[in-house]
Design a protein around this motif. Structure first.
Motif, PDB file in Angstrom:
ATOM      1  N   ALA A 254       0.752  -1.125  -0.104  1.00  0.00           N
ATOM      2  CA  ALA A 254      -0.009   0.043   0.148  1.00  0.00           C
ATOM      3  C   ALA A 254       0.857   1.158  -0.062  1.00  0.00           C
ATOM      4  CB  ALA A 254      -1.114  -0.001   1.217  1.00  0.00           C
ATOM      5  N   SER A 255       1.008   1.879  -1.004  1.00  0.00           N
ATOM      6  CA  SER A 255       1.728   3.272  -1.164  1.00  0.00           C
ATOM      7  C   SER A 255       1.087   4.412  -0.413  1.00  0.00           C
ATOM      8  CB  SER A 255       2.111   3.673  -2.664  1.00  0.00           C
ATOM      9  OG  SER A 255       0.718   3.940  -3.309  1.00  0.00           O
ATOM     10  N   LEU A 256       2.084   5.167   0.370  1.00  0.00           N
ATOM     11  CA  LEU A 256       1.789   6.303   1.149  1.00  0.00           C
ATOM     12  C   LEU A 256       2.277   7.384   0.146  1.00  0.00           C
ATOM     13  CD1 LEU A 256       2.400   5.126   4.521  1.00  0.00           C
ATOM     14  CD2 LEU A 256       0.286   5.339   3.549  1.00  0.00           C
TER      15      LEU A 256
ATOM     16  N   ALA B 106      -3.653   4.588   3.431  1.00  0.00           N
ATOM     17  CA  ALA B 106      -2.958   4.875   2.227  1.00  0.00           C
ATOM     18  C   ALA B 106      -3.787   5.800   1.394  1.00  0.00           C
ATOM     19  CB  ALA B 106      -2.202   3.462   1.397  1.00  0.00           C
ATOM     20  N   ALA B 107      -4.977   5.409   1.221  1.00  0.00           N
ATOM     21  CA  ALA B 107      -5.694   6.290   0.419  1.00  0.00           C
ATOM     22  C   ALA B 107      -5.991   7.569   1.009  1.00  0.00           C
ATOM     23  CB  ALA B 107      -7.073   5.626   0.199  1.00  0.00           C
ATOM     24  N   ILE B 108      -6.337   7.697   2.129  1.00  0.00           N
ATOM     25  CA  ILE B 108      -6.157   9.004   2.993  1.00  0.00           C
ATOM     26  C   ILE B 108      -5.020   9.796   2.692  1.00  0.00           C
ATOM     27  CG2 ILE B 108      -6.410  10.084   5.264  1.00  0.00           C
ATOM     28  CD1 ILE B 108      -8.206   7.620   6.174  1.00  0.00           C
ATOM     29  N   SER B 109      -3.761   9.013   2.763  1.00  0.00           N
ATOM     30  CA  SER B 109      -2.402   9.867   2.685  1.00  0.00           C
ATOM     31  C   SER B 109      -2.261  10.490   1.367  1.00  0.00           C
ATOM     32  CB  SER B 109      -1.329   9.083   3.003  1.00  0.00           C
ATOM     33  OG  SER B 109      -0.926   8.205   1.828  1.00  0.00           O
TER      34      SER B 109
ATOM     35  N   GLY C  41       5.690   7.361   2.024  1.00  0.00           N
ATOM     36  CA  GLY C  41       6.429   6.208   2.318  1.00  0.00           C
ATOM     37  C   GLY C  41       5.678   4.974   1.561  1.00  0.00           C
ATOM     38  N   ALA C  42       5.413   3.699   2.076  1.00  0.00           N
ATOM     39  CA  ALA C  42       5.039   2.669   1.764  1.00  0.00           C
ATOM     40  C   ALA C  42       4.844   1.465   2.866  1.00  0.00           C
ATOM     41  CB  ALA C  42       5.882   1.940   0.742  1.00  0.00           C
ATOM     42  N   PHE C  43       3.906   0.694   2.791  1.00  0.00           N
ATOM     43  CA  PHE C  43       3.463  -0.321   3.717  1.00  0.00           C
ATOM     44  C   PHE C  43       3.925  -1.931   2.910  1.00  0.00           C
ATOM     45  CE2 PHE C  43       0.265   2.368   5.936  1.00  0.00           C
ATOM     46  CZ  PHE C  43       0.766   2.232   6.945  1.00  0.00           C
ATOM     47  N   GLU C  44       4.598  -2.656   3.432  1.00  0.00           N
ATOM     48  CA  GLU C  44       4.447  -4.124   2.929  1.00  0.00           C
ATOM     49  C   GLU C  44       3.647  -4.731   3.976  1.00  0.00           C
ATOM     50  OE1 GLU C  44       8.076  -5.871   1.213  1.00  0.00           O
ATOM     51  OE2 GLU C  44       8.983  -4.370   2.060  1.00  0.00           O
ATOM     52  N   LEU C  45       2.434  -5.442   3.510  1.00  0.00           N
ATOM     53  CA  LEU C  45       1.490  -5.910   4.312  1.00  0.00           C
ATOM     54  C   LEU C  45       1.848  -7.410   4.346  1.00  0.00           C
ATOM     55  CD1 LEU C  45      -1.299  -4.011   2.837  1.00  0.00           C
ATOM     56  CD2 LEU C  45      -0.003  -3.532   5.163  1.00  0.00           C
TER      57      LEU C  45
ATOM     58  N   GLY D  89      -3.049 -11.362  16.424  1.00  0.00           N
ATOM     59  CA  GLY D  89      -3.212 -10.493  15.043  1.00  0.00           C
ATOM     60  C   GLY D  89      -4.697 -10.072  14.912  1.00  0.00           C
ATOM     61  N   ILE D  90      -5.095  -9.246  14.165  1.00  0.00           N
ATOM     62  CA  ILE D  90      -6.321  -8.684  13.604  1.00  0.00           C
ATOM     63  C   ILE D  90      -6.428  -8.496  12.066  1.00  0.00           C
ATOM     64  CG2 ILE D  90      -8.175  -6.820  13.817  1.00  0.00           C
ATOM     65  CD1 ILE D  90      -7.456  -6.606  17.145  1.00  0.00           C
ATOM     66  N   GLU D  91      -7.216  -8.916  11.367  1.00  0.00           N
ATOM     67  CA  GLU D  91      -7.198  -8.635   9.826  1.00  0.00           C
ATOM     68  C   GLU D  91      -7.348  -7.138   9.975  1.00  0.00           C
ATOM     69  OE1 GLU D  91     -10.074 -10.634   7.557  1.00  0.00           O
ATOM     70  OE2 GLU D  91      -9.413 -12.692   8.297  1.00  0.00           O
ATOM     71  N   ARG D  92      -6.030  -6.653   9.235  1.00  0.00           N
ATOM     72  CA  ARG D  92      -5.953  -5.178   9.217  1.00  0.00           C
ATOM     73  C   ARG D  92      -5.489  -4.446   7.927  1.00  0.00           C
ATOM     74  NH1 ARG D  92      -3.324  -3.361  14.567  1.00  0.00           N
ATOM     75  NH2 ARG D  92      -5.054  -1.671  14.752  1.00  0.00           N
ATOM     76  N   PHE D  93      -5.466  -5.538   6.889  1.00  0.00           N
ATOM     77  CA  PHE D  93      -5.125  -4.957   5.693  1.00  0.00           C
ATOM     78  C   PHE D  93      -5.812  -3.672   5.106  1.00  0.00           C
ATOM     79  CE2 PHE D  93      -2.370  -8.672   3.885  1.00  0.00           C
ATOM     80  CZ  PHE D  93      -1.551  -8.508   4.841  1.00  0.00           C
ATOM     81  N   GLY D  94      -7.078  -3.880   5.353  1.00  0.00           N
ATOM     82  CA  GLY D  94      -8.247  -2.990   4.875  1.00  0.00           C
ATOM     83  C   GLY D  94      -7.833  -1.700   5.667  1.00  0.00           C
ATOM     84  N   TYR D  95      -7.417  -1.793   6.795  1.00  0.00           N
ATOM     85  CA  TYR D  95      -7.089  -0.398   7.574  1.00  0.00           C
ATOM     86  C   TYR D  95      -6.158   0.151   6.791  1.00  0.00           C
ATOM     87  CZ  TYR D  95      -5.189   2.426  11.123  1.00  0.00           C
ATOM     88  OH  TYR D  95      -4.551   3.683  11.945  1.00  0.00           O
ATOM     89  N   PHE D  96      -5.030  -0.661   6.667  1.00  0.00           N
ATOM     90  CA  PHE D  96      -3.650   0.057   5.957  1.00  0.00           C
ATOM     91  C   PHE D  96      -4.038   0.693   4.543  1.00  0.00           C
ATOM     92  CE2 PHE D  96      -1.631  -2.938   9.083  1.00  0.00           C
ATOM     93  CZ  PHE D  96      -1.259  -2.000   9.993  1.00  0.00           C
ATOM     94  N   GLU D  97      -4.788  -0.200   3.933  1.00  0.00           N
ATOM     95  CA  GLU D  97      -5.098   0.303   2.507  1.00  0.00           C
ATOM     96  C   GLU D  97      -6.073   1.492   2.616  1.00  0.00           C
ATOM     97  OE1 GLU D  97      -7.105  -3.299   1.148  1.00  0.00           O
ATOM     98  OE2 GLU D  97      -5.245  -3.860   0.308  1.00  0.00           O
ATOM     99  N   GLN D  98      -6.881   1.758   3.585  1.00  0.00           N
ATOM    100  CA  GLN D  98      -7.640   2.874   3.818  1.00  0.00           C
ATOM    101  C   GLN D  98      -6.791   4.050   4.001  1.00  0.00           C
ATOM    102  OE1 GLN D  98     -10.502   3.272   2.767  1.00  0.00           O
ATOM    103  NE2 GLN D  98     -11.326   5.013   3.729  1.00  0.00           N
TER     104      GLN D  98
END
Length: 155
Positions: A18-20, A122-125, A23-27, A111-120
Motif C-alpha cells: 500500500a503506497s503512501l 494509504a488512500a487517505i494519505s 512512504g510505503a507499507f508492505e503488508l 493479530g487482527i485482519e487489518r489490511f483494509g485499515y492500511f489500505e484505507q
C-alpha cells in the motif's frame, strides 16, 4: 525445501503493498497469531495518527533510521536496532525523525485482519479518502483514535 503446511512464509516481493505519499507499507501477515507489516517513512513523516489498541500488543523493530514515538505522555526516539513494545490501552503515535527516513517492522499480537485499515490509511494519505472514513471502523481494526492534535510536542 518447502515450509510445513501450518507455517507462513512470505518471500521478498510477495507481500501486498500500500503506497503512501510519504512512504510505503508492505503488508506481510494479516490476522491469526500476529499481524505484521514493514513500514518505510520519508524524512519526518508520521506513521499513524494517535491511537490505542484494546486487544493487541504492538511491537516495533527499527530496521533503519530513527523513529519518534509518543507513548502516553512521553516522547522518545529509537534508532536502528531498537525495539518498542506497546501494551493494550496505551495511547501512542509514531513517525520518522525530522532528519531521517525510517524503516520499521510492526507486529500486532494477537493479530487482527487489518489490511483494509492500511489500505484505507494509504488512500487517505494520497487524498483519495477522508480520515473520518476510518472512525466507524475503530472496533473492526482495534485502532481507537486519540485526540492529541500535535503528538510530537512535549506534553
Amino acid at each position: 525445501m518447502e515450509a510445513p503446511a501450518n507455517a507462513l512464509v512470505v518471500h521478498p516481493g510477495e507481500a501486498a503493498e500500500a503506497s503512501l505519499t510519504d512512504g510505503a507499507f508492505e503488508l506481510l501477515a494479516d490476522g491469526g497469531a500476529v499481524s505484521a507489516s514493514r513500514l518505510t517513512l520519508a524524512v519526518g513523516a508520521d506513521g499513524a495518527p494517535p491511537h490505542h489498541h484494546k486487544l493487541s500488543h504492538e511491537v516495533f523493530y527499527v530496521l533503519g533510521g530513527t523513529m519518534v514515538f509518543r507513548l502516553g505522555d512521553s516522547l522518545t526516539t529509537v534508532k536502528k536496532g531498537g525495539l518498542v513494545i506497546i501494551p493494550p490501552g496505551l495511547a501512542h503515535a509514531f513517525g520518522a525523525a525530522e532528519a531521517e527516513v525510517a524503516d520499521v517492522v510492526v507486529v500486532l499480537s494477537p493479530g487482527i485482519e487489518r489490511f483494509g485499515y492500511f489500505e484505507q490509511l494509504a488512500a487517505i494519505s494520497r487524498g483519495e479518502a477522508e480520515f473520518d472514513s476510518l472512525v466507524p471502523e475503530q472496533d473492526r481494526y482495534d485502532v481507537h483514535f486519540e485526540d492529541i492534535p500535535d503528538w510530537r510536542s512535549a506534553p
